[in-house]
Motif scaffolding. Structure first.
Motif, PDB file in Angstrom:
ATOM      1  N   THR A  26       0.736  -1.328  -0.014  1.00 16.70           N
ATOM      2  CA  THR A  26      -0.018  -0.066   0.221  1.00 16.70           C
ATOM      3  C   THR A  26       0.746   1.406   0.024  1.00 16.70           C
ATOM      4  O   THR A  26       0.480   2.203  -0.922  1.00 16.70           O
ATOM      5  CB  THR A  26      -0.949  -0.016   0.931  1.00 16.70           C
ATOM      6  N   LEU A  82       2.123   2.006  -3.259  1.00 18.22           N
ATOM      7  CA  LEU A  82       1.216   2.219  -4.119  1.00 18.22           C
ATOM      8  C   LEU A  82       0.939   3.685  -4.086  1.00 18.22           C
ATOM      9  O   LEU A  82       0.611   4.314  -5.150  1.00 18.22           O
ATOM     10  CB  LEU A  82      -0.212   1.517  -4.164  1.00 18.22           C
ATOM     11  N   ASN A  83       0.881   4.124  -2.953  1.00 24.86           N
ATOM     12  CA  ASN A  83       0.452   5.533  -2.656  1.00 24.86           C
ATOM     13  C   ASN A  83       1.418   6.620  -3.497  1.00 24.86           C
ATOM     14  O   ASN A  83       1.303   7.422  -4.139  1.00 24.86           O
ATOM     15  CB  ASN A  83       0.321   5.954  -1.231  1.00 24.86           C
ATOM     16  N   ASP A 139       1.115   6.371  -7.045  1.00 28.19           N
ATOM     17  CA  ASP A 139      -0.198   7.074  -7.571  1.00 28.19           C
ATOM     18  C   ASP A 139       0.273   8.586  -7.692  1.00 28.19           C
ATOM     19  O   ASP A 139      -0.222   9.214  -8.586  1.00 28.19           O
ATOM     20  CB  ASP A 139      -1.185   6.676  -6.530  1.00 28.19           C
ATOM     21  N   SER A 142      -9.049  -4.517  -2.391  1.00 26.02           N
ATOM     22  CA  SER A 142      -8.835  -3.053  -2.770  1.00 26.02           C
ATOM     23  C   SER A 142      -7.540  -2.956  -3.480  1.00 26.02           C
ATOM     24  O   SER A 142      -7.295  -2.048  -4.456  1.00 26.02           O
ATOM     25  CB  SER A 142      -9.135  -2.169  -1.621  1.00 26.02           C
ATOM     26  N   ASP A 201      -7.279  -4.336  -6.776  1.00 23.16           N
ATOM     27  CA  ASP A 201      -7.782  -3.431  -7.701  1.00 23.16           C
ATOM     28  C   ASP A 201      -7.129  -2.269  -7.986  1.00 23.16           C
ATOM     29  O   ASP A 201      -6.861  -1.842  -9.163  1.00 23.16           O
ATOM     30  CB  ASP A 201      -9.292  -2.769  -7.347  1.00 23.16           C
ATOM     31  N   ARG A 202      -6.210  -1.733  -7.090  1.00 25.30           N
ATOM     32  CA  ARG A 202      -5.702  -0.378  -7.345  1.00 25.30           C
ATOM     33  C   ARG A 202      -4.413  -0.995  -8.112  1.00 25.30           C
ATOM     34  O   ARG A 202      -3.989   0.027  -8.926  1.00 25.30           O
ATOM     35  CB  ARG A 202      -5.027   0.021  -5.835  1.00 25.30           C
ATOM     36  N   ASP A 219      -5.813  -0.818 -11.494  1.00 26.13           N
ATOM     37  CA  ASP A 219      -5.897   0.362 -11.884  1.00 26.13           C
ATOM     38  C   ASP A 219      -4.643   1.417 -12.197  1.00 26.13           C
ATOM     39  O   ASP A 219      -4.730   2.066 -13.483  1.00 26.13           O
ATOM     40  CB  ASP A 219      -6.656   1.152 -10.932  1.00 26.13           C
TER      41      ASP A 219
END
Length: 437
Positions: free
Chosen positions: A224, A227-228, A231, A319, A322-323, A326
């Motif tokens: 996570t 990913l942040n 992103d 989630s 999915d991220r 995406d």
């Protein structure tokens, strides 16, 4: 009258397909009984080691060892029953004491005591699930359960329900205890041995699949923050492209390539784990439905506990998955934007280059025409010089004629002839070039 199957072609897996539904039959368990279940993550090599270890157990117990490994093996040695089930990524061992002593303490005198000393320590694999089930007869009503049950769970908070229309009561904590095992207690009111076996099997599957589904949660938490970061980095790149800012295309493409490589690395690590989590979670929900629980006053049922605690963890993994997908799609779109931008820049450069080449071609053509004019003069000059030499030679040989007149007439004739000849050659080359196009 029995009739044989007609002599037609049979699928080679036909018998295997029939047997698949019976490969893991429910057990028939007496009451009381003590059950210990251990699930281990295993590799192919460890599975072979486990089978050899199982053969050694038979030898230690003076029994004939099995010759071939199967997906579900079960054997009874006196009061000890051993069941080994092979799943896609883990092996499950169930040890059952079919006739515990009347004074046996729950969760202390377990079926593991019936195994040869040291055998369990040599079992290959990594333990994920390990818990005891103590099957007892229900001698008291639900209101008196807590006083009897709570001491055996070391004071931890209990989760309990009355499954199968109140024919039994199940207590557990879904936590580890001082011995490193989880604990469940089943108080049988009116279940038959077959029903008790099915109930115990469902509880084993619920706890095992619950833990297997949670294996993805640490991975999701690890991914996570990265990913942040990616992103945010991708958002900055996309904003720069949308604002049509002057950017270094090579640097942007290098960043996008690096992000895409990191995403693919995370997908390679997590895709199977997240897919397995969804599959295990669905199995847990199915087994919970089969329990048909009734609530015990003041306590969460197993279904309520799972819905509140397990489902959010599974949703977190979904989630993150999915991220990842995406982000992968967004990187592809940003890369397409960059490629389009680079292609437009290249087309603009090509257009400028073609315009420059067109101007150069015109200049070259004008220079060529100029050179052709000089060529006519130069060639005519050499031809007239040759003609003059020829006339001088003829005059010296005794041939009398007016050299000046002939030379004056020859000059325009030669100029015109050379000019027309060069023009004819020029047009011939142009026709050849057009045919090749």
């Amino acid at each position: 009258m029995n009739r044989q199957l007609p002599n037609i072609a049979l699928h080679p897996l036909r018998a295997e397909l029939y047997n698949e539904l019976h490969s893991r039959p429910f057990q028939i368990l007496p009451c009381p009984a003590q059950v210990t279940h251990i699930a281990l993550l295993t590799t192919n090599e460890q599975r072979q080691q486990q089978f050899r270890h199982l053969q050694e157990l038979h030898e230690l117990l003076d029994e004939t060892p099995p010759e071939q490994d199967t997906s579900c093996f079960e054997a009874t040695f006196g009061n000890l029953r051993i069941r080994r089930e092979m799943h896609m990524e883990f092996a499950a061992y169930t040890f059952i004491d079919l006739a515990p002593k009347n004074d046996a303490e729950p969760f202390r005198d377990t079926a593991l005591a019936l195994l040869p000393k040291g055998w369990l320590d040599q079992l290959a694999g990594t333990v994920v699930a390990a818990f005891h089930l103590d099957l007892q007869r229900a001698e008291n009503g639900p209101n008196t359960d807590l006083g009897v049950v709570r001491p055996w769970f070391e004071g931890q908070r209990l989760v309990g329900s009355s499954p199968l229309e109140g024919k039994a009561r199940v207590w557990g904590t879904f936590q580890l205890h001082s011995d490193g095992f989880g604990r469940f207690m089943v108080l049988n009111h009116s279940l038959s041995n077959s029903q008790l076996g099915r109930l115990s099997h469902r509880l084993i599957e619920i706890e095992t699949y619950r833990l297997m589904s949670l294996l993805a949660l640490p991975l999701a938490r690890e991914i996570t923050p990265n990913l942040n970061e990616m992103d945010q980095q991708l958002a900055v790149i996309t904003q720069a492209l949308s604002d049509n800012q002057d950017v270094d295309e090579q640097e942007i493409l290098a960043e996008l390539t690096q992000i895409a490589a990191r995403i693919e690395a995370y997908r390679a690590r997590s895709t199977f784990r997240f897919s397995a989590t969804r599959a295990y979670h669905r199995l847990v929900l199915t087994r919970l439905e089969e329990l048909r629980e009734d609530e015990l006053s003041g306590h969460l049922t197993i279904t309520e506990f799972m819905t509140r605690r397990l489902t959010p963890a599974v949703k977190t993994c979904e989630s993150v998955g999915d991220r990842l997908e995406d982000l992968s799609r967004r990187v592809d779109r940003a890369s397409d934007m960059m490629r389009t931008r680079v292609e437009l820049a290249i087309q603009s450069q090509n257009q400028q280059l073609l315009s420059s080449m067109d101007r150069r071609s015109k200049i070259q053509l004008m220079m060529q025409h100029t050179v052709e004019g000089f060529s006519v003069v130069a060639i005519s000059y050499y031809l007239i010089s040759l003609l003059k030499l020829a006339m001088d030679a003829a005059h010296d040989a005794g041939i009398h004629f007016n050299k000046t007149l002939i030379l004056g007439v020859a000059i325009p004739v030669i100029l015109l002839t050379v000019f027309l000849g060069i023009r004819a050659i020029h047009h011939r080359f142009i026709k050849m070039a057009r045919r090749e196009e």
